[in-house]
Write a protein that holds these residues in place. Sequence first.
Motif, short mmCIF file in Angstrom:
data_model
loop_
_atom_site.label_atom_id
_atom_site.label_comp_id
_atom_site.label_asym_id
_atom_site.label_seq_id
_atom_site.Cartn_x
_atom_site.Cartn_y
_atom_site.Cartn_z
N TYR A 19 0.61 -1.12 -0.17
CA TYR A 19 -0.09 0.02 -0.10
C TYR A 19 1.02 1.10 0.21
O TYR A 19 2.19 1.07 0.28
CB TYR A 19 -1.00 0.06 1.31
N ILE A 40 8.26 4.73 14.50
CA ILE A 40 7.52 3.59 13.79
C ILE A 40 8.27 2.60 13.58
O ILE A 40 7.55 1.21 13.75
CB ILE A 40 7.07 4.20 12.45
N ALA A 55 7.15 -1.35 14.81
CA ALA A 55 7.17 -2.27 13.92
C ALA A 55 7.74 -3.46 14.08
O ALA A 55 7.18 -4.47 14.09
CB ALA A 55 7.28 -1.66 12.40
N ASN A 103 6.68 -5.42 17.02
CA ASN A 103 5.30 -6.16 16.99
C ASN A 103 5.37 -7.21 16.01
O ASN A 103 4.86 -8.20 16.16
CB ASN A 103 4.14 -5.07 16.47
N ASN A 104 6.08 -6.82 14.68
CA ASN A 104 6.15 -7.69 13.67
C ASN A 104 6.77 -9.05 13.93
O ASN A 104 6.37 -10.29 13.41
CB ASN A 104 6.77 -7.04 12.30
N LEU A 141 9.63 -0.76 4.56
CA LEU A 141 8.84 0.57 4.65
C LEU A 141 9.75 1.62 3.92
O LEU A 141 10.80 1.75 4.04
CB LEU A 141 8.43 1.07 5.87
N PHE A 201 4.64 7.29 2.07
CA PHE A 201 5.03 6.04 2.61
C PHE A 201 4.65 5.01 1.54
O PHE A 201 3.69 5.14 0.73
CB PHE A 201 4.13 5.48 3.76
N LEU A 229 -3.24 -6.40 11.14
CA LEU A 229 -2.27 -5.51 11.22
C LEU A 229 -2.46 -4.02 10.34
O LEU A 229 -2.45 -3.04 10.61
CB LEU A 229 -0.91 -5.76 11.20
N GLU A 264 -5.08 -1.72 11.48
CA GLU A 264 -4.48 -0.68 12.58
C GLU A 264 -3.61 0.09 11.85
O GLU A 264 -3.58 1.29 12.49
CB GLU A 264 -3.79 -1.81 13.73
N ASP A 288 -3.94 4.58 11.78
CA ASP A 288 -2.85 5.40 12.29
C ASP A 288 -2.94 6.81 12.10
O ASP A 288 -3.15 7.16 10.94
CB ASP A 288 -1.67 4.74 12.01
N ARG A 312 -0.94 9.21 12.13
CA ARG A 312 0.13 9.81 11.44
C ARG A 312 -0.09 9.94 9.58
O ARG A 312 0.94 10.43 9.26
CB ARG A 312 1.51 9.11 11.84
N HIS A 313 -0.68 9.30 9.12
CA HIS A 313 -0.97 9.31 7.81
C HIS A 313 -2.52 9.05 7.37
O HIS A 313 -3.11 8.66 8.19
CB HIS A 313 0.06 8.07 7.37
N MET A 337 10.95 -5.17 9.72
CA MET A 337 10.57 -4.22 8.73
C MET A 337 11.76 -3.39 8.47
O MET A 337 12.24 -2.54 8.98
CB MET A 337 9.53 -3.09 9.47
P1 FAD Z 1 1.58 2.00 20.46
O1 FAD Z 1 2.77 2.01 19.62
O2 FAD Z 1 1.79 2.44 22.05
O3 FAD Z 1 0.46 3.02 19.98
C1 FAD Z 1 -0.81 3.13 20.52
C2 FAD Z 1 -1.70 4.13 19.55
O4 FAD Z 1 -1.03 5.32 19.75
C3 FAD Z 1 -1.93 3.37 18.49
O5 FAD Z 1 -3.23 3.70 17.88
C4 FAD Z 1 -1.01 4.42 17.50
O6 FAD Z 1 -1.33 4.66 16.03
C5 FAD Z 1 -0.83 5.65 18.20
N1 FAD Z 1 0.55 6.60 18.10
C6 FAD Z 1 1.63 5.84 18.55
N2 FAD Z 1 2.55 6.85 18.23
C7 FAD Z 1 1.91 7.88 17.65
C8 FAD Z 1 2.32 9.15 17.26
N3 FAD Z 1 3.65 9.51 17.42
N4 FAD Z 1 1.56 10.04 16.62
C9 FAD Z 1 0.07 9.78 16.65
N5 FAD Z 1 -0.46 8.73 17.31
C10 FAD Z 1 0.58 7.81 17.51
N6 FAD Z 1 3.07 -1.30 13.36
C11 FAD Z 1 3.48 -2.35 13.54
O7 FAD Z 1 3.23 -3.10 14.32
N7 FAD Z 1 4.09 -3.00 12.29
C12 FAD Z 1 4.20 -2.05 11.13
O8 FAD Z 1 4.89 -2.55 10.25
C13 FAD Z 1 4.04 -0.78 11.17
N8 FAD Z 1 4.13 0.02 9.99
C14 FAD Z 1 3.51 1.27 10.03
C15 FAD Z 1 3.66 2.06 8.95
C16 FAD Z 1 3.36 3.28 9.08
C17 FAD Z 1 3.37 4.24 7.78
C18 FAD Z 1 2.77 3.91 10.27
C19 FAD Z 1 2.15 5.39 10.03
C20 FAD Z 1 2.47 3.09 11.30
C21 FAD Z 1 2.97 1.83 11.37
N9 FAD Z 1 2.89 0.94 12.33
C22 FAD Z 1 3.21 -0.32 12.50
C23 FAD Z 1 2.22 1.39 13.39
C24 FAD Z 1 0.98 1.14 13.85
O9 FAD Z 1 0.19 2.10 13.10
C25 FAD Z 1 0.61 1.29 15.18
O10 FAD Z 1 0.82 2.34 15.63
C26 FAD Z 1 0.98 0.02 16.04
O11 FAD Z 1 1.00 -1.37 15.43
C27 FAD Z 1 0.57 0.03 17.47
O12 FAD Z 1 1.56 -0.38 18.20
P2 FAD Z 1 1.25 -0.88 19.77
O13 FAD Z 1 0.02 -1.53 19.91
O14 FAD Z 1 2.62 -1.39 20.35
O15 FAD Z 1 0.89 0.74 20.28
#
Ligand code: FAD
Length: 139
Positions: free
Chosen positions: A8, A24, A28, A31-32, A41, A48, A62, A65, A69, A71-72, A93
């Motif tokens: 994507y 990130i 990632a 968790n992954n 990525l 992205f 995933l 989820e 997010d 952030r995008h 990742m």
């Molecule tokens: P946390 O990291 O503690 O996050 C909890 C919540 O807070 C989530 O809803 C998260 O979206 C939000 N959050 C965390 N940091 C921020 C921030 N700086 N600003 C705003 N909101 C925030 N996760 C993976 O596990 N694997 C991936 O491959 C992966 N790829 C990603 C690629 C992109 C482009 C982006 C933007 C995010 C990616 N993520 C990935 C992160 C994913 O979207 C979730 O944030 C993550 O899986 C949640 O992890 P967590 O349960 O440990 O919670």
Amino acid sequence: MSQIRLLYYSRALQDMSLGDISNILQTARSNNQSKDICGMLCYESRWFLQVLEGEREVVNELFLEIADDPRHDDVVIISYDYVDTREFQSWQMGYAGSAGNFSELLQEFGLSKFSPDEMSPAQGFEFLKMMSAHQNENA
Ligand code: FAD
């Protein structure tokens, strides 16, 4: 067990610093690993491009989820394929972006700028594969 590969692209809501990308990647990679998901990525100019490989239900969950997010935005699936073998097995990742030799690699690939929305599914996949061969683990 059905394995899938999902590609994507999306738009960051604001410019991402290396620290933002590192956050990130840290999440990632941790968790992954526990979900047996791998991928790559790319980030450049607020775009992205990501590939996720793993068991179908786990990747689907995933992806939902990630798509949610804050952030995008404008998350668009480029391709979703059932695969027998993974191409990105080496990386929980991997990452490629503006900090490395991204521009040179773009040119090698025949592109003057990074526009994932203009890539065909095959181009997106080949691009990520090339990036994974040159990926920067330390970002
Ligand atoms: P946390 O990291 O503690 O996050 C909890 C919540 O807070 C989530 O809803 C998260 O979206 C939000 N959050 C965390 N940091 C921020 C921030 N700086 N600003 C705003 N909101 C925030 N996760 C993976 O596990 N694997 C991936 O491959 C992966 N790829 C990603 C690629 C992109 C482009 C982006 C933007 C995010 C990616 N993520 C990935 C992160 C994913 O979207 C979730 O944030 C993550 O899986 C949640 O992890 P967590 O349960 O440990 O919670």
